[in-house]
Scaffold this motif. Structure first.
Motif, PDB file in Angstrom:
ATOM      1  N   VAL A  92     -23.124 131.333-128.617  1.00  0.00           N
ATOM      2  CA  VAL A  92     -24.070 132.397-128.966  1.00  0.00           C
ATOM      3  C   VAL A  92     -23.668 133.658-128.227  1.00  0.00           C
ATOM      4  O   VAL A  92     -23.448 133.627-127.007  1.00  0.00           O
ATOM      5  CB  VAL A  92     -25.514 132.003-128.608  1.00  0.00           C
ATOM      6  CG1 VAL A  92     -26.477 133.133-128.946  1.00  0.00           C
ATOM      7  CG2 VAL A  92     -25.915 130.735-129.338  1.00  0.00           C
ATOM      8  N   GLY A  93     -23.600 134.773-128.961  1.00  0.00           N
ATOM      9  CA  GLY A  93     -23.178 136.040-128.370  1.00  0.00           C
ATOM     10  C   GLY A  93     -24.271 136.728-127.578  1.00  0.00           C
ATOM     11  O   GLY A  93     -25.366 136.201-127.367  1.00  0.00           O
ATOM     12  N   ASP A  94     -23.971 137.972-127.156  1.00  0.00           N
ATOM     13  CA  ASP A  94     -24.865 138.740-126.285  1.00  0.00           C
ATOM     14  C   ASP A  94     -25.952 139.501-127.042  1.00  0.00           C
ATOM     15  O   ASP A  94     -26.980 139.826-126.463  1.00  0.00           O
ATOM     16  CB  ASP A  94     -24.069 139.751-125.454  1.00  0.00           C
ATOM     17  CG  ASP A  94     -23.150 139.062-124.460  1.00  0.00           C
ATOM     18  OD1 ASP A  94     -23.578 138.056-123.879  1.00  0.00           O
ATOM     19  OD2 ASP A  94     -22.018 139.541-124.286  1.00  0.00           O
ATOM     20  N   ARG A  95     -25.733 139.797-128.316  1.00  0.00           N
ATOM     21  CA  ARG A  95     -26.677 140.643-129.041  1.00  0.00           C
ATOM     22  C   ARG A  95     -27.805 139.793-129.612  1.00  0.00           C
ATOM     23  O   ARG A  95     -27.624 139.102-130.611  1.00  0.00           O
ATOM     24  CB  ARG A  95     -25.968 141.401-130.159  1.00  0.00           C
ATOM     25  CG  ARG A  95     -26.856 142.453-130.810  1.00  0.00           C
ATOM     26  CD  ARG A  95     -26.085 143.363-131.724  1.00  0.00           C
ATOM     27  NE  ARG A  95     -26.918 144.425-132.246  1.00  0.00           N
ATOM     28  CZ  ARG A  95     -26.498 145.361-133.099  1.00  0.00           C
ATOM     29  NH1 ARG A  95     -25.222 145.361-133.482  1.00  0.00           N
ATOM     30  NH2 ARG A  95     -27.314 146.292-133.530  1.00  0.00           N
ATOM     31  N   GLN A  96     -28.969 139.848-128.988  1.00  0.00           N
ATOM     32  CA  GLN A  96     -30.110 139.035-129.391  1.00  0.00           C
ATOM     33  C   GLN A  96     -31.180 139.931-129.982  1.00  0.00           C
ATOM     34  O   GLN A  96     -31.733 140.800-129.311  1.00  0.00           O
ATOM     35  CB  GLN A  96     -30.667 138.255-128.207  1.00  0.00           C
ATOM     36  CG  GLN A  96     -31.775 137.281-128.579  1.00  0.00           C
ATOM     37  CD  GLN A  96     -32.059 136.290-127.477  1.00  0.00           C
ATOM     38  OE1 GLN A  96     -31.417 136.308-126.435  1.00  0.00           O
ATOM     39  NE2 GLN A  96     -33.025 135.425-127.708  1.00  0.00           N
ATOM     40  N   ALA A 130     -29.372 135.594-132.583  1.00  0.00           N
ATOM     41  CA  ALA A 130     -28.404 136.190-131.669  1.00  0.00           C
ATOM     42  C   ALA A 130     -27.049 136.217-132.374  1.00  0.00           C
ATOM     43  O   ALA A 130     -26.714 135.300-133.134  1.00  0.00           O
ATOM     44  CB  ALA A 130     -28.318 135.404-130.364  1.00  0.00           C
ATOM     45  N   PHE A 131     -26.279 137.268-132.121  1.00  0.00           N
ATOM     46  CA  PHE A 131     -25.009 137.451-132.804  1.00  0.00           C
ATOM     47  C   PHE A 131     -23.927 137.802-131.801  1.00  0.00           C
ATOM     48  O   PHE A 131     -24.197 138.455-130.797  1.00  0.00           O
ATOM     49  CB  PHE A 131     -25.134 138.548-133.864  1.00  0.00           C
ATOM     50  CG  PHE A 131     -26.131 138.246-134.932  1.00  0.00           C
ATOM     51  CD1 PHE A 131     -25.781 137.482-136.040  1.00  0.00           C
ATOM     52  CD2 PHE A 131     -27.448 138.690-134.824  1.00  0.00           C
ATOM     53  CE1 PHE A 131     -26.701 137.209-137.019  1.00  0.00           C
ATOM     54  CE2 PHE A 131     -28.369 138.414-135.801  1.00  0.00           C
ATOM     55  CZ  PHE A 131     -28.001 137.672-136.910  1.00  0.00           C
ATOM     56  N   PRO A 132     -22.678 137.399-132.109  1.00  0.00           N
ATOM     57  CA  PRO A 132     -22.306 136.437-133.163  1.00  0.00           C
ATOM     58  C   PRO A 132     -22.654 135.012-132.737  1.00  0.00           C
ATOM     59  O   PRO A 132     -22.818 134.733-131.554  1.00  0.00           O
ATOM     60  CB  PRO A 132     -20.790 136.621-133.268  1.00  0.00           C
ATOM     61  CG  PRO A 132     -20.380 137.045-131.891  1.00  0.00           C
ATOM     62  CD  PRO A 132     -21.497 137.888-131.356  1.00  0.00           C
TER      63      PRO A 132
END
Length: 262
Positions: A78-82, A88-90
């Motif tokens: 799970v990436g940092d952009r939630q 959450a992306f990517p």
């Protein structure tokens, strides 16, 4: 001396409020489906291990009484952009079994309103299928286009807690209602115009937090009844699950037991 009340003045119509975005197409029926118990047979052991805030792995061993036993290894990044607690992306998800078959998903946020998803599946060493989804998230609507093998086209509409999506091959409707903190119910209806078949299912979930227990029950139009009881064992990170399902029409019964660690 009494008071005399005249007829009340007509209430001005309330200005319509925006409905808001219905969310992802994949999530339309999620709340309803989570109430229904998952069929169980044999014995299953699930071990979850969080390696970091971005990476998690899961080991699943299933000893079946009806078919071949299997082992699955699942890895999730799970990436940092939630954007929300569930988005959450990517996001990259891969699942491989002991025969070498692979299921993989990749989710990515292209722009603020545009999401994409790619799904790949292999059977042992043979490539089986692929699928690409593009989703536009508007202020009060969601548009989804799915391209793959086979070709699929999805359209959806969501109103309050009732969900309906209609496609070329039929329709799928569901209704979810949370009565209180302990009781949730769901109703699901699927109609397949190609097979000329319609199914109906009713599910419910009972939460007993003081006993650390959750029970899910199912009753459908195929004369099937079933239930799954989950029991947490604090302070250990272990959950025990016992399920049983009976089809009266086919006179078929099976049950299962699973242990979830992590």
């Amino acid at each position: 001396m009494g008071n005399v009340l005249g007829p009340a003045a007509p209430r001005a119509p309330r200005r319509g409020e925006p409905l808001g975005s219905p969310g992802s197409f994949d999530e339309l029926h999620r709340q309803c489906k989570e109430i229904f118990p998952q069929q169980m047979e044999g014995v299953k052991l699930i071990v979850n291990k969080t390696l970091s805030s971005h990476f998690q792995v899961t080991h699943t061993v299933h000893m079946s009484t009806l078919g071949l036993s299997s082992y699955h290894f699942n890895a999730t990044f799970v990436g940092d952009r939630q954007l929300s607690p569930t988005e959450a992306f990517p996001t990259l998800v891969g699942d491989m079994d002991n025969s070498g078959s692979l299921n993989a998903q990749v989710l990515h946020l292209v722009a603020e309103r545009i999401r994409t998803k790619a799904v790949f599946q292999t059977h042992q060493a043979k490539f089986v299928t692929w699928q690409f989804d593009g989703e536009y998230r508007g202020d009060d609507c969601t548009a989804t286009l799915t391209l793959g093998n086979p070709d699929l086209l999805g359209e959806s509409a969501l109103k309050w807690v009732a969900t309906l999506n209609v496609g070329y091959g039929g329709a799928h409707a569901s209704y979810y209602h949370r009565a209180n903190e302990q009781v949730q119910v769901g109703v699901e209806l699927e109609a397949n115009t190609r097979l000329q078949d319609t199914t109906f299912a009713f599910g419910y979930q009972l939460n007993l937090p003081q006993a650390n227990m959750v029970f899910r029950g199912l009753l459908d139009s195929n004369w099937s009844v079933g239930g799954v009881l989950e029991k947490k064992l604090p302070p250990l990170p272990v959950t025990l699950a016992l399920g049983a399902f009976l089809n009266h029409w086919k006179n078929r019964f099976h049950c299962g037991f699973s242990v979830i660690v992590g």
